[in-house]
Scaffold this motif. Structure first.
Motif, PDB file in Angstrom:
ATOM      1  N   HIS A  58       0.902  -1.288  -0.124  1.00 62.75           N
ATOM      2  CA  HIS A  58      -0.113   0.152   0.018  1.00 62.75           C
ATOM      3  C   HIS A  58       0.895   1.153  -0.147  1.00 62.75           C
ATOM      4  N   ARG A  62       0.890   3.923  -3.228  1.00 63.76           N
ATOM      5  CA  ARG A  62       0.689   5.591  -2.867  1.00 63.76           C
ATOM      6  C   ARG A  62       1.685   6.237  -3.740  1.00 63.76           C
ATOM      7  N   ASP A  65       1.722   6.189  -7.212  1.00 63.88           N
ATOM      8  CA  ASP A  65       0.561   7.065  -7.640  1.00 63.88           C
ATOM      9  C   ASP A  65       1.014   8.627  -7.796  1.00 63.88           C
ATOM     10  N   GLU A  66       1.832   8.936  -6.551  1.00 61.15           N
ATOM     11  CA  GLU A  66       2.210  10.440  -6.782  1.00 61.15           C
ATOM     12  C   GLU A  66       3.357  10.555  -7.777  1.00 61.15           C
TER      13      GLU A  66
END
Length: 86
Positions: A58, A62, A65-66
């Motif tokens: 997870h 993240r 995704d950034e």
């Protein structure tokens, strides 16, 4: 040739990257240290990234995704059948 899918094996210090194109031909296969991961993905065009489900997946989802759009990131649908079977 453009990488369309990447398999990412997460580890404590050294990560394995395996990238293929639309014809499933291997484009990249390399080891990267933890500090090199974000720079590697920032340099890529958007693609699908698959990684194992573990304690840090997870966090890395993240972070990726950034770094830029990577495609669908909801793995819970595919795992539903496994959870019901247990």
């Amino acid at each position: 040739m453009q990488i369309t899918t990447i398999g990412l094996d997460i580890a404590k210090n050294v990560f394995q990257i395996h990238g293929i194109d639309a014809a499933e031909k291997v484009i990249v296969r390399k080891q990267l240290r933890r500090g090199q991961i974000i720079a590697f993905f920032e340099a890529l065009a958007p693609c699908l990234v698959g990684m194992e489900a573990c304690a840090t997946s997870h966090h890395w989802a993240r972070e990726l995704d950034e770094a830029g759009p990577r495609g669908p990131s909801d793995a819970s649908e595919g795992c539903e059948g496994l959870r019901q079977a247990q």
